[in-house]
Structure formats: C-alpha cells, structure tokens
Design a protein around this motif. Sequence first.
Motif, mmCIF file in Angstrom:
data_model
loop_
_atom_site.group_PDB
_atom_site.id
_atom_site.type_symbol
_atom_site.label_atom_id
_atom_site.label_comp_id
_atom_site.label_asym_id
_atom_site.label_seq_id
_atom_site.Cartn_x
_atom_site.Cartn_y
_atom_site.Cartn_z
ATOM 1 N N ARG A 265 -8.043 -1.909 7.545
ATOM 2 C CA ARG A 265 -8.685 -1.345 6.374
ATOM 3 C C ARG A 265 -8.186 -2.070 5.134
ATOM 4 N N ASP A 266 -8.891 -1.879 4.024
ATOM 5 C CA ASP A 266 -8.580 -2.632 2.808
ATOM 6 C C ASP A 266 -7.588 -1.942 1.894
ATOM 7 N N ASN A 267 -7.350 -0.648 2.106
ATOM 8 C CA ASN A 267 -6.390 0.032 1.234
ATOM 9 C C ASN A 267 -5.810 1.236 1.953
ATOM 10 N N PHE A 268 -4.652 1.632 1.492
ATOM 11 C CA PHE A 268 -3.966 2.798 2.037
ATOM 12 C C PHE A 268 -3.030 3.292 0.939
ATOM 13 N N ALA A 269 -2.600 4.530 1.017
ATOM 14 C CA ALA A 269 -1.752 5.089 -0.041
ATOM 15 C C ALA A 269 -0.403 5.514 0.520
ATOM 16 N N LEU A 270 0.637 5.232 -0.272
ATOM 17 C CA LEU A 270 1.973 5.717 0.054
ATOM 18 C C LEU A 270 2.145 7.060 -0.642
ATOM 19 N N PRO A 294 -1.309 3.681 -4.379
ATOM 20 C CA PRO A 294 -2.296 2.975 -3.569
ATOM 21 C C PRO A 294 -1.839 1.549 -3.261
ATOM 22 N N VAL A 295 -1.981 1.139 -1.998
ATOM 23 C CA VAL A 295 -1.613 -0.215 -1.573
ATOM 24 C C VAL A 295 -2.886 -0.906 -1.094
ATOM 25 N N LEU A 296 -3.282 -1.950 -1.778
ATOM 26 C CA LEU A 296 -4.464 -2.709 -1.396
ATOM 27 C C LEU A 296 -4.054 -3.884 -0.511
ATOM 28 N N LYS A 297 -4.906 -4.211 0.421
ATOM 29 C CA LYS A 297 -4.629 -5.337 1.307
ATOM 30 C C LYS A 297 -4.443 -6.625 0.511
#
Length: 536
Positions: A265-270, A294-297
């Motif tokens: 996926r292109d993004n995920f959140a800590l 938010p952590v973007l690829k």
Amino acid sequence: MNKPMFGIDFGTTNTRIAFYDGETVELVKIRNPDSGVDVANIPTQAGFDEKNGNWHFGFDAEGFKQPKDSMKWMLLRDYPVEEISGTESKELVTLFFHHLKAVVAEARADEYEGQELSHAVLSIPVTFSLEERRALCESVEAAGIVVEQIYYEPVSALYAALRENFRQMPIDENLSGRIAVFDWGGGTLDIAIATIRNGFLYILKRDTLLRGGKDFDQIIVEKAMQDLKSKYNRHLDSYIETAYHQKAADLKKTAERIKISLQNRDNFALNYPRFIPKGAVNPPVEEDINLNFPVLKENLRNWIGKDIEQGIELLKECICQTGIPLDDIGLATRCIILAGGTSNLSLIEERLLEEFGTLKFGPLEKIERVPPIETYSSEPRRFFSSDKFGREDDASVATAVGNALLAADGGIPTFTCDIGLIVLSPTGQPYPKRIFQEGSPLPIDKPIIRQLPIINRGQEVISIQIYFQSIGYIKGEFEIHVDVKEHTVEISFHVDRYRILRVSGTGKNYPKRTQQSQDAIMDFPIAFRLPEKLKT
C-alpha cells in the motif's frame, strides 16, 4: 554430516529455525499472539519482569523492560543488560536459546517429531569478530545445544538458493562468472561474491554495511517524534522525549509493521493512543496527546534512499574487487541472490532492478543447466515458493534453511589456499613449511603437530610467520623463547569447531626451559565442496 539437522539463523530482529530430515525442509513455526497465525519469525527480544525478576523471550517479552540493543550485537558488552537486571550478555543469549529449545518442543510437526534441539548449525554476519563468534557458540552450547558447524550468513543463503532453484538439475562444476549474495537483515547488509570452480564453491569477497532494518524502523520513529514536537511548538519536547524512551520498544515494533505494510500500500499511519496522558503534563493539558503520524511509501523511499544507494555501491565495489572491471559487472555477474528480511522491501527490489536491469533479472544467457529468471519479481527471486514456506517468510528464511542443508548435504568446508609457516633465521634466510593444502577439508578438532629444525642453533628467540600462499600475505607472527641448546621446535595447528585457527609452538628437546609461545589466533578463507547431488 548426513543426518537430520536444525539450522538456526540468530537474527537481529527475528530468529528462524529450519529442520532438514534428509529429504525435506520444514520451518519451525510459532503462534503470533497478535494475528493468531503461525509464523517462522521468532522475535529476537528479551523482556525483564521487574516485579518477579524473570526474563521473557520472543513474543512473551512484549510489555516488559527490554535491553537497548539486540542480543545478537551485545555478546561482548554487559552494560545494556546490567542496566536492567545485572544479567551478563552471554547468559542472556543462553537463556534465549533455552527458549528456542522450548519453542521446538512445543511446535513439533510430524516432520521432526521426536527431534530435540540438541544439535544445530549456526550462521554469523561476515563482520563478527573471532571473539564474538566464540562467545555466541559458547552461549549456545551452555543452553545444551551442540554447535555442529558455523557458516557465514550469505554463504548459507547462497547454498539455500542453489538447492531450491536448481534441485532438479545439476550445477556446472566450472560455472564462469560471479554469483552475488545481497543479504540485508535487521542489523547489517552482508554481501558475498562467489564462484564455482572444480566442484567447489569459492567465496571470493565478503563485506558488510552496518545498517539494517532496525535502523529503518528507528528512522520512522524519529520522524514521528519530530512531527509531534512541531505540532506542540516544541514546548512539550521533554515530555515527548520521556514518553519516547518509555515506549521505544513498542514504537519500533509498530514501525517495523508499517515498513512491511508499505510493500502493498502507499501509506500507513503510526498510531499510539494516549501517547502522553493529559495528567502527565505539568501544567496539565486539556486532553490526552495521541500519536498519529502518516507514513507515505514515497517518504520512506526518501528516508532510506541513501542506505539503499550505499548498499548497491558496496555490491558493485565487492564485485569489482574480485577482478571484474566496473563496465563488465553486468556480463560477469550471473545472478544476484536476495536474502534477509529487509531484502523483501519493494523499494530495494525496484532500485536493484533499475540499476542492473534485464542483464541480471531478465533471461540469463550462456548459462546451461540454469533456469532463466524471467523477471526480478518472479517466484525464483524469492527461492522459496509461498505455498511451501508461507508468504511472510520468503527471502528471510534462506539463511536458516541453508544452514541445515549445508550440514546435512555434506557441504564440507575446505581450505582455499595453502597455509603454512615460515621460520625466520637471524641471517634473514626464511624457509617455508606447508601445513594445509588448498582443497583439503578442515581437520576440525584434530590438531596437527609439526617438528621443525632450528637452522641457527644458539638463538634464544625463534620467530614464526603464518602465511596464506595463494592470497600472498603473512597472516600472523609469533615468537618462541627457547633454550640456547634447542635445535627443534614443535608447532601445533588446531582448527576448532568454531572454525578458528590457533597456532602455537614450543621447544621439543628442552620444553621445561622453553617459554610456550602465545597463540596466534586467526580466521582464514574457506571454500565448500559441493555435494554430489548438485554437481554435473
């Protein structure tokens, strides 16, 4: 060795255990309490219960106070553990391997039913010192596990790839060109450049980059802390720093999951709810401070891009140092084998593909008996099909599998050059004496004694040099203080089961009046005789 064998990959972040019964390889799996799924990754972590004074390991260590560093990298350091419990680092590693014995006992499958984890093959990073190698083996054996053999991690990964990819077809005994191993784990990137000659697998060059997956996890956490500080105009910096140190282990674990999730996926959140409870701040704040970063690829690509470039440059440098001109790397390198959990990152795959192109990951030309690799992302890239070992294992299990296969198949370590000694005389006329011949198997725990005459009698100090002939340099030197009447010295060469060469000497005729030399302890280059099942 030709007997059932466990192979253990003692990793920085995760440890993996493989069992080979002579026909098939099975990974020892453990239930992940978070997902409820059986996984091969056993967390290399320890947690200390300060209330009861007990250590917990693996998934059970969650929620307890953990050492600052991975157990793998503090074998010769006591301070990270002493801050918690006073437990010595080697003792902690021993306790962890006791935990692994329990894991094997509880997770027994039909394939290794009744097989106790009492003998195993280990692997080490290429940068492990002789002292760290010995400390690891002694810690493991203190847990009641006999170390049958020890290999470098990229060597084991390479052998696993050979066996898995080419098990249905023989390997040319004189495969020209280079095979590169790109083994990026949690703590280091280990690189090995190999070739096959006269039925032997030669390791021509090995090197390491002291950066790994745990460093990438730390980058994510640090970026999250910087973002949180900026949101509160930095007036809560001290509270954020305190919360970070208290929750560092949980944050890094979460960052690791994010790093893995960004492959699909292109993004995920800590996210960390109530990162700082409102009552912990003075003066109090109106509500709890939650961490939501938010952590973007694409951001991750930028954050770790420098590390990836350093890894690729090191790979090219290692290939060149085996005698391949930079412009010929593409043609001379037959394949690049990925191993280690960090190598699974798609960002690394994409950059390697961009750098080496179809020369490496398209059809391989002029290599008979080797199946073509159609694309870099195809199944052979991972070397272990997902239906056999599970998707989450893929390249990360190569080292553990290779450990078991090398030992069980009889991948005999051999000397890659003549090793001998030179007795130096006062007149400057040295004479060499060969002890081990290139291609001969290592005489593990079988000391070899040689008696050498002293050319110039009457001397009180005899200088001895150990040479590696084909490499062309002196590896070690030591002195023997002898009686003036002595005319013969006795030299002992001993390769222990940890593959450490120890050389010592004494006078033969007047040993009581001779000062025993201090041992010369050294590593040495080795090759592996390929088992018959893999040869042409």
